[in-house]
Design an enzyme around this catalytic site. Structure first.
Site, mmCIF file in Angstrom:
data_model
loop_
_atom_site.group_PDB
_atom_site.id
_atom_site.type_symbol
_atom_site.label_atom_id
_atom_site.label_comp_id
_atom_site.label_asym_id
_atom_site.label_seq_id
_atom_site.Cartn_x
_atom_site.Cartn_y
_atom_site.Cartn_z
ATOM 1 N N HIS A 1 -23.562 -13.191 -29.393
ATOM 2 C CA HIS A 1 -23.175 -13.295 -27.975
ATOM 3 C C HIS A 1 -21.771 -12.716 -27.784
ATOM 4 O O HIS A 1 -20.876 -13.366 -27.264
ATOM 5 C CB HIS A 1 -23.217 -14.761 -27.501
ATOM 6 C CG HIS A 1 -23.370 -14.865 -26.008
ATOM 7 N ND1 HIS A 1 -24.089 -15.854 -25.384
ATOM 8 C CD2 HIS A 1 -22.889 -14.108 -25.006
ATOM 9 C CE1 HIS A 1 -24.051 -15.684 -24.069
ATOM 10 N NE2 HIS A 1 -23.321 -14.627 -23.809
ATOM 11 N N ARG B 1 -29.607 -12.929 -21.238
ATOM 12 C CA ARG B 1 -29.694 -14.323 -21.634
ATOM 13 C C ARG B 1 -30.902 -14.481 -22.568
ATOM 14 O O ARG B 1 -31.951 -13.882 -22.333
ATOM 15 C CB ARG B 1 -29.869 -15.251 -20.419
ATOM 16 C CG ARG B 1 -28.586 -15.441 -19.606
ATOM 17 C CD ARG B 1 -27.536 -16.222 -20.380
ATOM 18 N NE ARG B 1 -26.287 -16.353 -19.647
ATOM 19 C CZ ARG B 1 -25.249 -15.521 -19.765
ATOM 20 N NH1 ARG B 1 -25.316 -14.483 -20.576
ATOM 21 N NH2 ARG B 1 -24.151 -15.724 -19.076
ATOM 22 N N GLU C 1 -28.544 -20.648 -28.966
ATOM 23 C CA GLU C 1 -27.319 -20.258 -29.658
ATOM 24 C C GLU C 1 -26.551 -21.496 -30.115
ATOM 25 O O GLU C 1 -26.566 -22.512 -29.422
ATOM 26 C CB GLU C 1 -26.449 -19.433 -28.701
ATOM 27 C CG GLU C 1 -27.104 -18.110 -28.342
ATOM 28 C CD GLU C 1 -26.402 -17.385 -27.222
ATOM 29 O OE1 GLU C 1 -25.216 -17.663 -26.963
ATOM 30 O OE2 GLU C 1 -27.060 -16.545 -26.593
#
Lengths: 320, 313
Positions: free
Chosen positions: A283, A236, A265
């Protein structure tokens, strides 16, 4: 699985508030077997939709447990359950299933791919060729050998242990830090991240984001890792103090980074876009054709056993 | 030993150049204003050639160096050295095996991951600023796939060991089956290609293996297949490879080597499913040093009339 072997789909209601990513490709697998109530397709505001249609719904996909008095089960498409009010689930006797370790191989593979890329300059070497530099200058900066490098894995769970196996096969010296020492691994345990960073050439982040792990990779850890140090993050974004990371990279205080995740993000730090020692992924570590299919299968399997009154397959232990 | 003349064919490594300079009289075959004059003046003083994957020792060079005793290649591959001619002339040849095995194998794995998982493409995507919320990119899983290795020598074996840690099943084709190997042997390249998802070229370049990856093999590998080449560009019929990739008859390719380096076929630059590297499979600080030390060690052993460290001829 032949849908005709089961109860009629209409009786097997599955509520979806927001479509999971896997619906983009595998929605039909769900629709063939269950009566999928798509709140997101309705012109009604969600609360009104639920009031009108979902009073007897027993299972919801992914998240959203409010206004569902008959809810018994949440089937998520994720490994983590940060996005679900687990305390409320416990209170109401609602069970939660995740997808087990179907993403673990892919995330581990991506982590290894990023580490090799940063150390051996794969993406930057590609840029060198694509920009036409190879024909004008045959000099390309040397990379760093992986064999013999000390790699510290942060979090030796499903993902971290797979990263460890792969890196060990490449001759890396693997150590780890974790909430607790793992009894049955050959790798050296470090009780704290700072000590691990001092003794490592690279850190690979594979742990969950919690209140304890937020910004665990801070300036001190980065300085301990050193000017040739490499960080790979497939966990993360918020595990890393991103502002400090950018500063260290711009000032040459870190050797390089491979990042799949970011604090904000889809905004990756633009200041790093000109650097050759950074590799970015959007991601995407978990997302392969294969994992998407496997996720759909696990979700459907959990739904099937639920409607068949059998034990759930990937129940998340409610220790909340 | 400073009296010994060593001709370096190419600026392959500044570390190596320095080491040679320190120990021998070093001649450089590049940036020569007048090649003929150079050879007329110096040829009789040159006992050794240090070659590379780019420029080795062909009959023309060998003939122009009447005092030549040894060719020490800064590489493990000897396709640029005329071994038969050296043997005929009594010239020793050494290479740099083992010290680069790990790096080359790591590069093969890195190329597989970069190609299948679209790492370079995704990096470009993020840097372009086009990444939007809730957008996702799907790639192809590596773990558990079938890896076919062409050439199960030192490098091929190292690649197999790494791929096994990804739970891949390994098969191979080689000049001869290796009975002690636990991996599945296929008696032909085509059979190997037909039965794997990812085909890795890891054999030596010889007359027999030139263009061993041809149209038939590419067709056998198929539209979901991926080719990775860490051998030599000439292993692959590059024209056929390019058209297969452009036409979608092959899913992707990870290439460290090309037929006419540093030229890379233009068409590949328009493709996102191809990863191209500038022949860097052994290019690390550590390995460059180890290779250079081996080159120097072989030369010193030769001039001291001791057994060569890694002789081939």
């Amino acid at each position: 699985m032949d849908p005709q072997d089961h109860q009629q789909p209409e009786l097997r209601q599955v509520l979806v508030l927001q479509p999971p990513f896997v619906f983009n490709i595998h929605e039909h697998l769900f629709a063939d077997r269950f009566h999928v109530l798509k709140a997101y397709d309705s012109p009604l505001p969600t609360r009104d939709f639920l009031q009108a249609n979902a009073q007897s719904v027993k299972v919801v996909l992914c998240s959203g447990i409010r206004d569902l008095p008959a809810l018994k089960l949440v089937v998520t498409d994720a490994t983590g359950v940060n996005h679900i009010d687990m305390a409320e689930c416990v209170r109401r006797g609602i069970k939660v299933t995740n997808v087990g370790d179907v993403y673990s191989d892919d995330v581990a593979d991506a982590a290894v791919g990023l580490l090799i890329d940063v150390m051996r300059r794969i993406t930057s070497g590609e840029r060198f060729v694509r920009d036409g530099c190879w024909t004008t200058s045959r000099e390309y900066p040397l990379g760093a050998k992986l064999g013999g490098k000390r790699v510290g894995i942060v979090g030796l769970g499903n993902i971290g242990s797979r990263v460890a196996t792969r890196l060990e096969a490449m001759g890396c010296i693997v150590s780890y830090t974790s909430r607790r020492k793992k009894q049955s691994t050959p790798f050296t345990f470090y009780p704290n991240i700072l000590q691990l960073a001092f003794d490592s050439d690279a850190l690979v982040l594979c742990c969950a984001l919690t209140n304890n792990t937020r910004h665990m990779i801070d300036n001190k850890v980065m300085k301990a890792l050193g000017k040739k140090g490499i960080i790979v993050n497939v966990a993360r974004g918020a595990l890393v103090d991103e502002v400090e990371l950018v500063k260290c990279l711009l000032e040459g205080e870190l050797g390089g980074v491979g990042l799949d995740v970011f604090e904000n993000e889809p905004n990756a730090p633009r200041e790093l876009f000109e650097l050759d020692n950074v590799v970015f992924l959007p991601h995407a570590a978990a997302f392969t054709n294969e994992s998407f299919y496997d996720v759909a299968q696990v979700m459907i399997a959990n739904l099937e056993v639920f409607f068949g009154n059998k034990p759930l397959l990937t129940l998340v232990n409610n220790k909340f | 030993m400073e009296a010994m003349g060593v001709l370096m064919t190419y600026p392959m490594s500044s570390y190596l150049e320095q080491q040679l300079q320190n120990r021998f009289t070093l001649f450089r075959l590049w940036n020569l204003p007048n090649k003929t004059h150079f050879f007329n003046h110096n040829a009789h003083n040159i006992q050794a050639v240090v070659g590379s994957t780019h420029i080795g020792a062909d009959p023309e060079l060998i003939d122009s160096l009447p005092a030549l005793e040894i060719v020490s290649s800064f590489s493990v591959g000897l396709d640029k050295v005329d071994l038969a001619y050296c043997k005929e002339k009594g010239i020793r040849v050494t290479n740099t095996p083992d010290v680069l095995t790990d790096d080359v194998a790591d590069t093969a794995i890195g190329l597989i991951l970069a190609t299948l998982r679209r790492i370079c493409e995704d990096d470009r995507f993020v840097r372009s600023g086009l990444w939007k919320k809730d957008e996702f990119k799907l790639s192809v899983k590596f773990s558990g796939k079938k890896v076919g290795i062409l050439g199960l020598g030192r490098i091929g074996t190292a690649i197999a060991k790494r791929a096994e840690s990804f739970n891949c099943s390994i098969s191979y084709h080689s000049r001869s089956e290796k009975p002690e190997s636990k991996y599945k042997y296929y008696p032909s390249v085509i059979k190997l290609a037909s039965n794997c998802d990812i085909l890795v070229v890891a054999c030596a370049l010889t007359e027999q293996t030139r263009h061993i990856i041809n149209r038939e093999v590419i067709d056998a590998l198929g539209p979901k297949g991926v080719l990775v080449n860490i051998g030599r560009g000439a292993h692959v019929d590059e024209r056929e490879l390019v058209s297969a990739l452009v036409e979608g008859r092959l899913a992707g390719a990870g290439l460290d080597v090309f037929e006419h380096e540093p030229q890379v076929p233009e068409e590949l630059f328009g493709l996102d499913n191809v990863v191209v590297l500038p022949h860097v499979a052994s290019s690390t600080v550590e390995t460059e040093m180890a290779m250079a030390d081996l080159v120097v060690g072989n030369l010193e052993a030769h001039f001291l009339k001791k057994p060569l460290l890694t002789p081939v001829v």
